[in-house]
Design an enzyme around this catalytic site. Structure first.
Site, mmCIF file in Angstrom:
data_model
loop_
_atom_site.group_PDB
_atom_site.id
_atom_site.type_symbol
_atom_site.label_atom_id
_atom_site.label_comp_id
_atom_site.label_asym_id
_atom_site.label_seq_id
_atom_site.Cartn_x
_atom_site.Cartn_y
_atom_site.Cartn_z
ATOM 1 N N ASP A 29 40.954 77.483 36.981
ATOM 2 C CA ASP A 29 40.345 78.270 35.898
ATOM 3 C C ASP A 29 39.239 77.416 35.275
ATOM 4 O O ASP A 29 39.344 76.193 35.235
ATOM 5 C CB ASP A 29 41.415 78.610 34.854
ATOM 6 C CG ASP A 29 40.901 79.540 33.769
ATOM 7 O OD1 ASP A 29 41.148 80.756 33.883
ATOM 8 O OD2 ASP A 29 40.247 79.057 32.814
ATOM 9 N N HIS A 80 46.860 77.989 28.525
ATOM 10 C CA HIS A 80 46.586 77.352 27.222
ATOM 11 C C HIS A 80 47.831 77.280 26.334
ATOM 12 O O HIS A 80 47.830 76.556 25.341
ATOM 13 C CB HIS A 80 45.489 78.100 26.459
ATOM 14 C CG HIS A 80 44.151 78.067 27.123
ATOM 15 N ND1 HIS A 80 43.535 76.890 27.487
ATOM 16 C CD2 HIS A 80 43.302 79.067 27.511
ATOM 17 C CE1 HIS A 80 42.365 77.157 28.071
ATOM 18 N NE2 HIS A 80 42.209 78.478 28.093
ATOM 19 N N ASP A 139 37.054 82.653 36.281
ATOM 20 C CA ASP A 139 35.974 82.615 35.294
ATOM 21 C C ASP A 139 34.962 81.499 35.545
ATOM 22 O O ASP A 139 34.022 81.323 34.763
ATOM 23 C CB ASP A 139 36.531 82.550 33.855
ATOM 24 C CG ASP A 139 37.726 81.640 33.702
ATOM 25 O OD1 ASP A 139 38.047 80.903 34.659
ATOM 26 O OD2 ASP A 139 38.360 81.653 32.627
HETATM 27 ZN ZN LIG Z 1 39.690 80.511 31.609
#
Ligand SMILES: [Zn+2]
Length: 312
Positions: free
Chosen positions: A162, A125, A249
């Site tokens: 992810d 991110h 995740d």
């Molecule tokens: Zn993540």
């Protein structure tokens, strides 16, 4: 041979009680892997202490200084409260970059076929000029640029599975045709980016590919993409290195997302990527941990991932 990059120092980035991106994540992985029957078949790699020049391949000097100063001054957050930090966080984030850079060196020097970097904080991110999510420096973006510069390779493909879209990585290479960014993620979801229409800009048009998936997607949807769509993209682009933003995740037990991927699918997905890496870039593959917040699911997924990286 497969490398396992880890340092106890990665536990020194303290994010606060109840924070999902806790030191316990890496402690659980390291404890489990080091007590496993396959530990001796992995090459244990310690991260290098790097200079800020390497981080500056992606991030500006002023942003790096702002992170360093915020930590030094004991601020609790970066990015207006989204990114928890402590006094050690700057040096830990730097060491996370040192881990992925070390993996690049080991692979290009022929000491390893591939590597899993059990690093934190995660990175995808992080934008060139700002922290975001739980990310300070963009580990995979720096690894891609470092490999291109140091080993004089042209093309790198970053595959991000992810559950969150890697906005930082995509934006950093948006107009760069030499780094292909491909992501599968829950959508709509945090961080909001990653629609099908985002395909790169300028010279980089066509070198970004997003697979936004609705909440509840699982093994079937992921395997369909991995078996039927991914191979053609990778073979056609033909990179000299594949970097994996390996968040776990999307696992069905993860507490902060809503996907239904099993650890068996993470194994099958890894095997497909390993096979593709052998076809296009002599097996050069660096996997870098991003998210994954249910400790049991994370440990089990990493184990399946590591065994598949080893060809088992
Ligand atoms: Zn993540």
């Amino acid at each position: 041979m497969t490398g396992f990059v880890y340092s106890e120092s990665y536990l020194n980035h303290i994010t606060g009680t109840g924070h999902p991106e806790s030191p316990d994540r890496l402690k659980a992985i390291a404890d489990h892997v080091r007590n496993s029957e396959y530990w001796n078949s992995l090459k244990s790699i310690k991260p290098n202490v790097i200079s800020t020049n390497i981080i500056q391949l992606i991030h500006s000097g002023s942003y790096i200084n702002s992170v360093s100063e915020a930590c030094e001054n004991g601020f609790p957050f970066l990015d207006f409260g989204d990114t928890a930090i402590c006094r050690e966080s700057y040096s830990v984030a730097k060491l996370a970059v040192g881990g992925v850079v070390q993996a690049v060196d080991e692979i290009f020097n022929g000491n390893l076929d591939n590597a899993f970097c059990a690093v934190r904080p995660p990175g995808h991110h992080a934008e060139a000029e700002s922290a975001m999510g739980f990310c300070l420096f963009n580990n995979v973006a720096i690894a891609a640029k470092y490999a291109q510069k140091k080993y004089n390779i042209e093309k790198v493909l970053i595959l991000d599975w992810d559950v969150h879209h890697g906005n930082g990585t995509q934006h950093i290479f948006d107009s760069d045709p030499t780094v292909f960014y491909l992501s599968l993620h829950q959508y709509p979801f945090y961080p909001g980016t990653g629609s099908k229409n985002e395909t790169g800009t300028g010279d980089g048009l066509g070198a970004t590919k997003n697979f936004p998936l609705s909440a509840g997607s699982g093994d079937k949807e992921y395997m369909d993409i991995f078996e039927n769509i991914l191979p053609e993209i990778v073979i056609q682009y033909s990179p000299s290195l594949i970097i994996l933003s390996a968040g776990f995740d999307a696992h069905y037990r993860d507490p902060i997302a809503n996907m239904n991927v099993s650890e068996e699918s993470f194994s099958r997905m890894t095997k497909i990527v390993v096979k593709l890496s052998r076809e296009v870039c002599e097996g050069k593959l660096i996997s870098v941990l991003e998210g994954g917040y249910d400790l049991n699911a994370l440990v089990s997924s990493v184990e399946h991932h590591l065994k598949a990286l080893q060809g088992n």
